[in-house]
Motif scaffolding. Structure first.
Motif, PDB file in Angstrom:
ATOM      1  N   ALA A 165      -7.913   5.167  12.685  1.00  0.00           N
ATOM      2  CA  ALA A 165      -8.000   4.386  13.915  1.00  0.00           C
ATOM      3  C   ALA A 165      -9.140   3.388  13.823  1.00  0.00           C
ATOM      4  O   ALA A 165     -10.207   3.677  13.274  1.00  0.00           O
ATOM      5  CB  ALA A 165      -8.204   5.311  15.116  1.00  0.00           C
ATOM      6  N   HIS A 166      -8.890   2.208  14.387  1.00  0.00           N
ATOM      7  CA  HIS A 166      -9.924   1.170  14.514  1.00  0.00           C
ATOM      8  C   HIS A 166      -9.781   0.593  15.912  1.00  0.00           C
ATOM      9  O   HIS A 166      -8.947  -0.259  16.173  1.00  0.00           O
ATOM     10  CB  HIS A 166      -9.736   0.091  13.454  1.00  0.00           C
ATOM     11  N   THR A 215     -10.825  -4.321   7.980  1.00  0.00           N
ATOM     12  CA  THR A 215     -10.112  -4.329   6.697  1.00  0.00           C
ATOM     13  C   THR A 215      -9.663  -2.921   6.329  1.00  0.00           C
ATOM     14  O   THR A 215     -10.457  -1.975   6.377  1.00  0.00           O
ATOM     15  CB  THR A 215     -11.008  -4.891   5.585  1.00  0.00           C
ATOM     16  N   SER A 216      -8.406  -2.785   5.946  1.00  0.00           N
ATOM     17  CA  SER A 216      -7.876  -1.485   5.538  1.00  0.00           C
ATOM     18  C   SER A 216      -8.260  -1.186   4.095  1.00  0.00           C
ATOM     19  O   SER A 216      -8.184  -2.059   3.223  1.00  0.00           O
ATOM     20  CB  SER A 216      -6.346  -1.462   5.668  1.00  0.00           C
ATOM     21  N   VAL A 217      -8.683   0.042   3.850  1.00  0.00           N
ATOM     22  CA  VAL A 217      -8.988   0.538   2.505  1.00  0.00           C
ATOM     23  C   VAL A 217      -8.046   1.702   2.232  1.00  0.00           C
ATOM     24  O   VAL A 217      -8.002   2.662   3.014  1.00  0.00           O
ATOM     25  CB  VAL A 217     -10.453   0.978   2.378  1.00  0.00           C
ATOM     26  N   VAL A 218      -7.297   1.626   1.145  1.00  0.00           N
ATOM     27  CA  VAL A 218      -6.246   2.604   0.858  1.00  0.00           C
ATOM     28  C   VAL A 218      -6.616   3.393  -0.386  1.00  0.00           C
ATOM     29  O   VAL A 218      -7.080   2.831  -1.385  1.00  0.00           O
ATOM     30  CB  VAL A 218      -4.884   1.910   0.675  1.00  0.00           C
ATOM     31  N   LEU A 219      -6.429   4.700  -0.316  1.00  0.00           N
ATOM     32  CA  LEU A 219      -6.606   5.596  -1.457  1.00  0.00           C
ATOM     33  C   LEU A 219      -5.249   5.821  -2.108  1.00  0.00           C
ATOM     34  O   LEU A 219      -4.310   6.285  -1.455  1.00  0.00           O
ATOM     35  CB  LEU A 219      -7.201   6.924  -0.992  1.00  0.00           C
ATOM     36  N   TRP A 220      -5.141   5.462  -3.379  1.00  0.00           N
ATOM     37  CA  TRP A 220      -3.905   5.633  -4.144  1.00  0.00           C
ATOM     38  C   TRP A 220      -4.075   6.789  -5.122  1.00  0.00           C
ATOM     39  O   TRP A 220      -5.185   7.084  -5.570  1.00  0.00           O
ATOM     40  CB  TRP A 220      -3.588   4.361  -4.933  1.00  0.00           C
ATOM     41  N   TRP A 228      -7.493   5.965  -6.879  1.00  0.00           N
ATOM     42  CA  TRP A 228      -7.961   4.578  -6.922  1.00  0.00           C
ATOM     43  C   TRP A 228      -8.254   4.116  -5.500  1.00  0.00           C
ATOM     44  O   TRP A 228      -7.541   4.459  -4.557  1.00  0.00           O
ATOM     45  CB  TRP A 228      -6.913   3.660  -7.554  1.00  0.00           C
ATOM     46  N   LEU A 229      -9.313   3.324  -5.370  1.00  0.00           N
ATOM     47  CA  LEU A 229      -9.703   2.757  -4.084  1.00  0.00           C
ATOM     48  C   LEU A 229      -9.327   1.282  -4.102  1.00  0.00           C
ATOM     49  O   LEU A 229      -9.759   0.531  -4.979  1.00  0.00           O
ATOM     50  CB  LEU A 229     -11.213   2.928  -3.877  1.00  0.00           C
ATOM     51  N   VAL A 230      -8.525   0.854  -3.101  1.00  0.00           N
ATOM     52  CA  VAL A 230      -7.991  -0.503  -3.096  1.00  0.00           C
ATOM     53  C   VAL A 230      -8.206  -1.117  -1.720  1.00  0.00           C
ATOM     54  O   VAL A 230      -7.939  -0.489  -0.691  1.00  0.00           O
ATOM     55  CB  VAL A 230      -6.485  -0.516  -3.450  1.00  0.00           C
ATOM     56  N   ALA A 231      -8.704  -2.355  -1.701  1.00  0.00           N
ATOM     57  CA  ALA A 231      -8.860  -3.124  -0.469  1.00  0.00           C
ATOM     58  C   ALA A 231      -8.528  -4.574  -0.781  1.00  0.00           C
ATOM     59  O   ALA A 231      -8.718  -5.031  -1.919  1.00  0.00           O
ATOM     60  CB  ALA A 231     -10.283  -3.008   0.090  1.00  0.00           C
ATOM     61  N   PRO A 232      -8.027  -5.337   0.194  1.00  0.00           N
ATOM     62  CA  PRO A 232      -7.656  -6.738  -0.067  1.00  0.00           C
ATOM     63  C   PRO A 232      -8.837  -7.551  -0.577  1.00  0.00           C
ATOM     64  O   PRO A 232      -9.953  -7.453  -0.060  1.00  0.00           O
ATOM     65  CB  PRO A 232      -7.199  -7.230   1.314  1.00  0.00           C
ATOM     66  N   THR A 246     -13.227   8.094   4.250  1.00  0.00           N
ATOM     67  CA  THR A 246     -13.598   7.636   5.586  1.00  0.00           C
ATOM     68  C   THR A 246     -14.752   6.654   5.423  1.00  0.00           C
ATOM     69  O   THR A 246     -15.256   6.446   4.310  1.00  0.00           O
ATOM     70  CB  THR A 246     -14.000   8.810   6.498  1.00  0.00           C
ATOM     71  N   VAL A 247     -15.173   6.030   6.516  1.00  0.00           N
ATOM     72  CA  VAL A 247     -16.264   5.057   6.504  1.00  0.00           C
ATOM     73  C   VAL A 247     -17.417   5.625   7.312  1.00  0.00           C
ATOM     74  O   VAL A 247     -17.222   6.093   8.442  1.00  0.00           O
ATOM     75  CB  VAL A 247     -15.806   3.710   7.088  1.00  0.00           C
ATOM     76  N   ASP A 248     -18.634   5.600   6.745  1.00  0.00           N
ATOM     77  CA  ASP A 248     -19.786   6.155   7.448  1.00  0.00           C
ATOM     78  C   ASP A 248     -20.469   5.089   8.300  1.00  0.00           C
ATOM     79  O   ASP A 248     -19.998   3.950   8.417  1.00  0.00           O
ATOM     80  CB  ASP A 248     -20.765   6.800   6.469  1.00  0.00           C
TER      81      ASP A 248
END
Length: 698
Positions: A165-166, A215-220, A228-232, A246-248
């Motif tokens: 959620a954001h 910005t979405s960060v996706v774990l593959w 793998w950590l992927v973000a645009p 998660t984001v701290d």
């Protein structure tokens, strides 16, 4: 009075990373220079990729929701900024299960719950709506935490996995095909493809989190279990094994390992083009359920013994390292530089030595960098700064002098901040450019931390005020620098004494003195920021002291949300019975139509739970600021407002975010069948809203 001396400042992550490093690192979270560290070895991926977490989520009342395959359990933990009393944690309560039953107690209305087949994701938005992803049913369900109603179920075009959620928007990752879904509780979802550049073939998205900028960060996960950590716009980052992200509070992405592996939560700071590692966290006993950022900014996780908070991870630092700053430009050839001032933390067993070199030449040479150089926190890392030849850089032998205060007028570090202020003279001949070499040493378990470095462009002129016979060129200049440090700082404080009467900038120890100008006695139970806001508004508040508006604003400054003050004479004639809002929540007392029961009395409704200290502070405000001939009742609301006997719309009712409501516009909205008014958040009086007979309040 001397004018302020211009300075060059190195304080940000970008500035530190543009220096030359050998055995030193840049801690991306605070943006500080430290010794390089070595983390525990990554155990690598788990064969079979069977380490996916289901997830945790936190609502606005600091309750942790833990997702299993068929149920959601909730545990109240409270704020976590100051730690957590694990001994007081209760047993998690199941709120969503396979065979739902009416929940006990008066806080919930019995509603059918969705039966979970294979739940894979959980998130709670800003309005306390619970989102559940079920890959067995291939849908995302949206529930209202307060009424426990199923608001909607959304069939997804792929297999739903992780949720994040954001604000009011929830991000979901889908498999088969891989896609990113954005949705809210009231709008239709939008689907966008996920980038796959740099990923192994047949990789699948598993989890998602959202950076502060949205910005979405996706774990593959690859077929062999590698994550793998992927973000645009950023290169894919290989992680080894990972179960959740998660984001701290600092904006770093925290990566949880697979269950049963080394309980180290690795932290990755996003850069413009990739990622950089920063200090990890320790999550002893992590069971693979997932991680979550709590209301207090701490990272929480689940163990066999229950909920826990992650602590700063133990790393091994190298015992010495060197950093050479990029050239600092004074803009004047033959310039005599002044002091160096460092904001630093030097724990026992650590030290920092400095050396300086100046020149009027614009060198463009490079020193060989150590292969152990850390990844910096900005894309500027890797650019070699313009350095003088190695032979001109002296060994760092100069010691730092600890100051008792800061050189900036009236500045103080925040309470609990371990930073100290150190200074040293620039021991180098005149020159336009200045380079500073910092040599850090530690004991392997601790490191110096240099948060900021300031270099004064101008030296003192005390020697020129003495007869020329005393000018020996070097020694007297350095000797008088000790006295100049004190005299110059006192001079600058005198020049900025106006700061002392500014509520937003005055030192915290001067707040009681400033409050005495208006006869105000500050309550130390108030947080510092609230005391400063009160001082800024106290003159206007005292002009209407004792009024409803003044009392309301006084309490709002302390509580952070507006209370409701109900004068009992306003209830006279509105009801023949005692007005009650909710269960055991009474507004007023006795017969509301009797003059002696309503005159000079009022009720303060606080739309949040209060601790014992908070309640005492609120009562102190009411006792000192209300008219002396009045009396009051204090009531709190901690679970939303429900329809009781003689609940008065516009007096004691709040409109909070819940259910599928759109934002209510007072005077232009009609409340119809199925609409719910309630929730624990502060809202607005519904004085002009129209209620149909079929509408519910609560």
């Amino acid at each position: 009075m001397a004018a302020p001396r211009p300075t060059s400042l190195i304080a940000t992550c970008d500035q530190w990373s543009r220096a030359w490093h050998q055995g030193t690192a840049v801690d991306g979270a605070p943006g500080a220079l430290t010794l390089s560290w070595t983390e525990p070895a990554d155990p690598g991926p788990q064969p079979g990729a069977a380490c996916l977490a289901r997830g945790l989520a936190v609502d606005r009342l600091c309750r942790v929701h833990r997702l299993s395959a068929h149920a959601v359990h909730r545990l109240a933990v409270g704020p976590t900024r100051g730690g957590l009393d694990y001994a007081r944690l209760g047993t998690p309560v199941e709120i969503v299960g396979r065979d739902p039953a009416p929940p006990p107690g008066p806080d919930f209305v019995p509603r059918p719950e969705p039966a979970l087949v294979d739940a894979t994701g959980i998130a709670i938005d800003a309005d306390d709506r619970l989102f559940l992803a079920d890959r067995g049913r291939r849908w995302i369900a949206v529930l209202d935490l307060w009424s426990r109603r199923t608001l909607r179920t959304i069939l997804t075009p792929g297999v739903p996995m992780g949720l994040a959620a954001h604000g009011r928007t929830v991000h979901a990752v889908l498999r088969e095909p891989a896609a990113l879904l954005r949705l809210t509780a009231t709008t239709e979802p939008t689907v966008s493809p996920l980038p796959t550049d740099g990923l192994p073939p047949a990789s699948q998205p598993s989890r998602v989190t959202v950076l502060p900028d949205g910005t979405s960060v996706v774990l593959w996960h690859a077929p062999d279990g590698t994550a793998w950590l992927v973000a645009p716009g950023r290169d894919a980052e290989e992680l080894g094994g990972a179960s959740d992200i998660t984001v701290d509070a600092t904006g770093a992405v925290v990566v949880a390992p697979c269950a049963g592996r080394a309980a180290i939560l690795r932290r990755h700071v996003p850069t413009a083009g990739g990622w950089t590692r920063t200090l990890p966290l320790d999550a002893a006993g992590y069971d693979g359920s997932g991680i979550v950022a709590t209301e207090g900014g701490r990272i929480g996780y689940w163990t066999a013994a229950g909920f826990r908070l992650a602590a700063r991870g133990r790393v091994r630092y190298v015992k010495e390292g060197t950093c050479v700053t990029y050239r600092l430009d004074s803009g004047r050839p033959g310039n005599q530089w002044g002091r160096l001032v460092l904001d630093a933390c030097l724990p026992p067993g650590t030290d920092c030595r400095i050396a300086t070199v100046t020149s009027d030449d614009d060198f463009d040479t490079a020193l060989p960098a150590s292969p152990a150089d850390p990844a910096a926190c900005t894309p500027g890392h890797g650019t070699t700064p313009a350095l003088p030849p190695d032979g001109l850089l002296p060994a760092a032998t100069g010691a730092l002098h600890r100051r008792r205060d800061a050189p900036t007028p009236w500045w103080r570090p925040a309470a609990g901040d371990p930073v100290d202020v150190f200074e040293a003279p620039v021991q180098a001949p005149p020159g336009r450019y200045l380079w500073v070499r910092l040599h850090l040493t530690g004991d392997g378990g601790r490191t110096p931390s240099i948060r900021a470095l300031r270099a004064e462009h101008q030296a003192h002129d005390l020697v020129r005020r003495l007869p020329a016979v005393f000018d020996d060129g070097t020694f007297l200049h350095r000797y008088l620098a000790m006295f100049d440090s004190l005299l110059y700082d006192l001079d600058q404080r005198a020049a900025r004494r106006d700061i002392l009467v500014d509520p937003a900038a005055t030192p915290v120890e001067a707040l009681p003195w400033l409050a005495s100008f208006t006869g105000l006695v500050l309550d130390d139970r108030w947080p510092e920021h609230a005391r400063r806001r009160l001082l800024a508004e106290i003159v206007a508040l005292y002009r209407r002291r004792g009024t409803v508006g003044s009392l309301t604003r006084f309490l709002e400054l302390y509580l952070g949300r507006e209370p409701i003050i109900v004068e009992h004479f306003r209830l006279r004639g509105l009801s023949g019975s005692t007005p009650v809002a909710g269960l055991g929540f009474r507004v007023g007392g006795g017969d509301p139509d009797a003059p002696d029961g309503s005159a000079h009395r009022f009720t303060v409704v606080v739309p949040q739970p209060l601790t014992g200290e908070q309640e005492a502070a609120v009562r102190h405000v009411l006792d000192t600021e209300r008219p002396a001939h009045t009396d009051y009742d204090l009531c709190t609301v901690d679970a939303g407002m429900r329809a009781g006997s003689a609940l008065h719309v516009g007096l004691t009712s709040l409109v909070g975010p819940t259910g599928t409501m759109s934002p209510l516009v007072v005077g232009a909205s009609a409340v119809t069948a199925g609409t719910v008014l309630g929730g624990s958040g502060s809202g607005i009086p519904v004085e002009a809203a129209r209620l149909d007979r079929t509408a519910r309040v609560g």
